[in-house]
Design a protein around this motif. Sequence first.
Motif, PDB file in Angstrom:
ATOM      1  N   SER A  97     -15.895  -6.589  -0.593  1.00  0.00           N
ATOM      2  CA  SER A  97     -14.871  -6.134  -1.544  1.00  0.00           C
ATOM      3  C   SER A  97     -13.565  -6.897  -1.336  1.00  0.00           C
ATOM      4  N   CYS A  98     -13.249  -7.183  -0.070  1.00  0.00           N
ATOM      5  CA  CYS A  98     -11.994  -7.871   0.260  1.00  0.00           C
ATOM      6  C   CYS A  98     -11.979  -9.276  -0.345  1.00  0.00           C
ATOM      7  N   THR A  99     -13.042 -10.031  -0.133  1.00  0.00           N
ATOM      8  CA  THR A  99     -13.101 -11.398  -0.652  1.00  0.00           C
ATOM      9  C   THR A  99     -13.131 -11.383  -2.179  1.00  0.00           C
ATOM     10  N   GLY A 100     -13.814 -10.376  -2.741  1.00  0.00           N
ATOM     11  CA  GLY A 100     -13.891 -10.281  -4.198  1.00  0.00           C
ATOM     12  C   GLY A 100     -12.539 -10.038  -4.836  1.00  0.00           C
ATOM     13  N   PRO A 151       0.816  -1.225   0.000  1.00  0.00           N
ATOM     14  CA  PRO A 151       0.000   0.000   0.000  1.00  0.00           C
ATOM     15  C   PRO A 151       0.844   1.267   0.000  1.00  0.00           C
ATOM     16  N   TYR A 152       2.167   1.135  -0.151  1.00  0.00           N
ATOM     17  CA  TYR A 152       3.042   2.297   0.049  1.00  0.00           C
ATOM     18  C   TYR A 152       3.648   2.842  -1.229  1.00  0.00           C
ATOM     19  N   CYS A 153       2.877   2.865  -2.316  1.00  0.00           N
ATOM     20  CA  CYS A 153       3.425   3.374  -3.562  1.00  0.00           C
ATOM     21  C   CYS A 153       3.276   4.892  -3.561  1.00  0.00           C
ATOM     22  N   ASP A 154       4.399   5.608  -3.623  1.00  0.00           N
ATOM     23  CA  ASP A 154       4.242   7.064  -3.550  1.00  0.00           C
ATOM     24  C   ASP A 154       4.368   7.759  -4.895  1.00  0.00           C
ATOM     25  N   SER A 155       4.710   7.020  -5.957  1.00  0.00           N
ATOM     26  CA  SER A 155       4.844   7.760  -7.211  1.00  0.00           C
ATOM     27  C   SER A 155       4.030   7.177  -8.372  1.00  0.00           C
ATOM     28  N   ASP A 156       3.535   5.949  -8.229  1.00  0.00           N
ATOM     29  CA  ASP A 156       2.793   5.335  -9.339  1.00  0.00           C
ATOM     30  C   ASP A 156       1.390   4.943  -8.850  1.00  0.00           C
ATOM     31  N   GLU A 157       0.561   4.430  -9.756  1.00  0.00           N
ATOM     32  CA  GLU A 157      -0.796   3.996  -9.412  1.00  0.00           C
ATOM     33  C   GLU A 157      -0.761   2.651  -8.692  1.00  0.00           C
ATOM     34  N   GLN A 158      -1.682   2.445  -7.710  1.00  0.00           N
ATOM     35  CA  GLN A 158      -1.670   1.202  -6.940  1.00  0.00           C
ATOM     36  C   GLN A 158      -2.184   0.000  -7.722  1.00  0.00           C
ATOM     37  N   GLN A 159      -3.197   0.199  -8.562  1.00  0.00           N
ATOM     38  CA  GLN A 159      -3.768  -0.933  -9.293  1.00  0.00           C
ATOM     39  C   GLN A 159      -3.299  -0.987 -10.745  1.00  0.00           C
ATOM     40  N   THR A 160      -3.067   0.175 -11.331  1.00  0.00           N
ATOM     41  CA  THR A 160      -2.643   0.208 -12.735  1.00  0.00           C
ATOM     42  C   THR A 160      -1.381   1.063 -12.906  1.00  0.00           C
ATOM     43  N   PRO A 161      -0.264   0.606 -12.337  1.00  0.00           N
ATOM     44  CA  PRO A 161       0.977   1.370 -12.484  1.00  0.00           C
ATOM     45  C   PRO A 161       1.446   1.368 -13.946  1.00  0.00           C
ATOM     46  N   ILE A 212      -6.315 -17.243   7.551  1.00  0.00           N
ATOM     47  CA  ILE A 212      -5.354 -16.216   7.970  1.00  0.00           C
ATOM     48  C   ILE A 212      -3.956 -16.557   7.461  1.00  0.00           C
ATOM     49  N   TRP A 213      -3.669 -17.856   7.282  1.00  0.00           N
ATOM     50  CA  TRP A 213      -2.339 -18.248   6.795  1.00  0.00           C
ATOM     51  C   TRP A 213      -2.251 -18.224   5.282  1.00  0.00           C
ATOM     52  N   LEU A 214      -3.369 -18.459   4.604  1.00  0.00           N
ATOM     53  CA  LEU A 214      -3.334 -18.385   3.135  1.00  0.00           C
ATOM     54  C   LEU A 214      -3.159 -16.954   2.655  1.00  0.00           C
ATOM     55  N   CYS A 215      -3.485 -15.996   3.506  1.00  0.00           N
ATOM     56  CA  CYS A 215      -3.268 -14.589   3.151  1.00  0.00           C
ATOM     57  C   CYS A 215      -1.792 -14.406   2.812  1.00  0.00           C
ATOM     58  N   ALA A 216      -1.527 -14.017   1.544  1.00  0.00           N
ATOM     59  CA  ALA A 216      -0.140 -13.877   1.092  1.00  0.00           C
ATOM     60  C   ALA A 216       0.356 -12.451   1.286  1.00  0.00           C
ATOM     61  N   SER A 217      -0.433 -11.635   1.954  1.00  0.00           N
ATOM     62  CA  SER A 217      -0.031 -10.265   2.274  1.00  0.00           C
ATOM     63  C   SER A 217       0.160  -9.417   1.009  1.00  0.00           C
ATOM     64  N   CYS A 218      -0.819  -9.456   0.089  1.00  0.00           N
ATOM     65  CA  CYS A 218      -0.694  -8.679  -1.148  1.00  0.00           C
ATOM     66  C   CYS A 218      -1.371  -7.319  -1.045  1.00  0.00           C
ATOM     67  N   TYR A 219      -2.095  -7.076   0.059  1.00  0.00           N
ATOM     68  CA  TYR A 219      -2.706  -5.768   0.369  1.00  0.00           C
ATOM     69  C   TYR A 219      -3.785  -5.339  -0.611  1.00  0.00           C
ATOM     70  N   SER A 220      -4.279  -6.250  -1.440  1.00  0.00           N
ATOM     71  CA  SER A 220      -5.323  -5.879  -2.378  1.00  0.00           C
ATOM     72  C   SER A 220      -6.594  -5.507  -1.611  1.00  0.00           C
ATOM     73  N   CYS A 221      -6.945  -6.317  -0.591  1.00  0.00           N
ATOM     74  CA  CYS A 221      -8.142  -6.036   0.214  1.00  0.00           C
ATOM     75  C   CYS A 221      -8.012  -4.701   0.924  1.00  0.00           C
ATOM     76  N   ALA A 222      -6.824  -4.448   1.476  1.00  0.00           N
ATOM     77  CA  ALA A 222      -6.633  -3.230   2.270  1.00  0.00           C
ATOM     78  C   ALA A 222      -6.822  -1.978   1.421  1.00  0.00           C
ATOM     79  N   VAL A 223      -6.336  -1.983   0.178  1.00  0.00           N
ATOM     80  CA  VAL A 223      -6.496  -0.780  -0.643  1.00  0.00           C
ATOM     81  C   VAL A 223      -7.901  -0.683  -1.250  1.00  0.00           C
ATOM     82  N   HIS A 224      -8.642  -1.810  -1.294  1.00  0.00           N
ATOM     83  CA  HIS A 224      -9.994  -1.763  -1.847  1.00  0.00           C
ATOM     84  C   HIS A 224     -11.054  -1.471  -0.794  1.00  0.00           C
ATOM     85  N   CYS A 225     -10.740  -1.680   0.487  1.00  0.00           N
ATOM     86  CA  CYS A 225     -11.755  -1.571   1.539  1.00  0.00           C
ATOM     87  C   CYS A 225     -12.333  -0.156   1.596  1.00  0.00           C
TER      88      CYS A 225
END
Lengths: 301, 190
Positions: B43-46, A161-171, B79-92
């Motif tokens: 949104s997170c699960t999606g 979540p720490y991208c400061d210069s590009d887009e998060q989903q479509t860089p 909780i262990w299958l979560c690969a820590s890709c942060y997709s859910c966190a940025v979509h929430c």
Amino acid sequence: MPQDYSYFPGCSLRGTGVAYDESVRALFALLDLKLHELPDWNCCGATSYMSIDEGSAFVLSARNLSLAGQAKHGDLVTPCSACFLVLKKTQDYVEHYPAIATKVQQGLQAEGLPPLNGVRVRHPLEILYNDVGLDRIKQASVRPWRGAPLACYYGCQLVRPYCDSDEQQTPTHMEEVLKAAGIPTVEYALKTKCCGGSLTGTIPAVGQRLNYIILKEAIRKGAGAIVTVCPLCQYNLDAYQADIRKSTGEAIDIPVLYFSQVLGWAMGADPKALGMQRSIAGKKTIKQWFAASEREEKAHV
Amino acid sequence: MATKLNFSERTIKFQREADPEWARQVSEHPGCERLFSCLQCGSCTGTCPLSIYMDYGPRRIIGLAREGFRKEVLNSQTIWLCASCYSCAVHCPQQIHITDVMYNLKREAVRSHLYPKRFAIPVLAQEFYNVVRRNGRTSEFLVVLRMALRTNPLVLFTMWRSGLDLLRTGRLKLLSEKLKHVPFLPKEDA
């Protein structure tokens, strides 16, 4: 005058990602950017350490930030996406949570290290885009690209979540930098989909399935290779293609390279110096590129 | 394929079995503050690349956690299958740092020995942790070897091909690098 940076390679670049280390060093030397490796750096903790113990995970990663502050070579460059994220996250949590800041402070003090001084953490791709600039990349690129267009794959940790210069989903920085170097790219919708990280080692069927989807889509789009910014993405996409061929029965064989290898190649570096012989998949395709370019260079002489 | 109903698996949760105090404690942890603001929108699960392999999925984990169903959450594979890709966190839409909630739950699962036994992911995390504490750096070879020995040594036979490829291309480091000065890290959570 050469520009100076502190350099944190991280553990993967000493093992499976050694070609990333080689090619970043070669590329930066070509562009007159000086990398000063942090003395006695340690593991950033990645995703696993944080899963066991939070307090010491922040101290562990903060030690590298403190070493960079002490070294005074300017911004801290790290090519590994996981290292980039963990260092950024440590700074974020130290800034926002006084309890974590105190813990980190005490940990550094016990090690005889100075407190954190807000050193800027940066990724080589962003340095190419902002510090070097597209014009200079265009000027420095001497080898014309004769291969098929490439699929730029960013993965997750660099942009979220720490991208400061590009887009998060479509860089788009990687596409823009490659375009400046005269290398065409394909539209690639899966560019920030996760490769599964260490799942290829823990639950192979699931990890390989995620990588199969990413590989298959790149091939479907007509990409000649996949270009990555992360040592774990490169390893996952590169090393399991034989297993994926076996489980799916599909003829998947596509080179997976680092953006620094492709750019270094465009700028005339020796492929061996870029670690291109270390690729596992798509060896034939890579050889064809070399042969075509060698023929061309000979014809010019 | 027709779905087989499994009546022995209880799917109804009873409020009296929940522990709201535990949920409150979770929400007080750094990064978990917004746990109670979840809308259950999904949104997170999606967006999760791994939700189809999970026993609950991120939305249900957040739902179970905020009600206080401690054991279900900590014993889950999710909780262990979560690969820590942060997709859910940025979509929430409620800015819940779901990835950090997952990390917090993983740590408690390890502390209280509630993670699924012989499950490779928490074992890999523990071995990674041990190697880094001892040497200051990690070694991919050592961590995977130790994980395999603790879970299912037979898995090593399925890894020979990629191992050989890595060895051939100079990418497998058998010896682990050790720092001149290995930092002393006080154990806090573990």
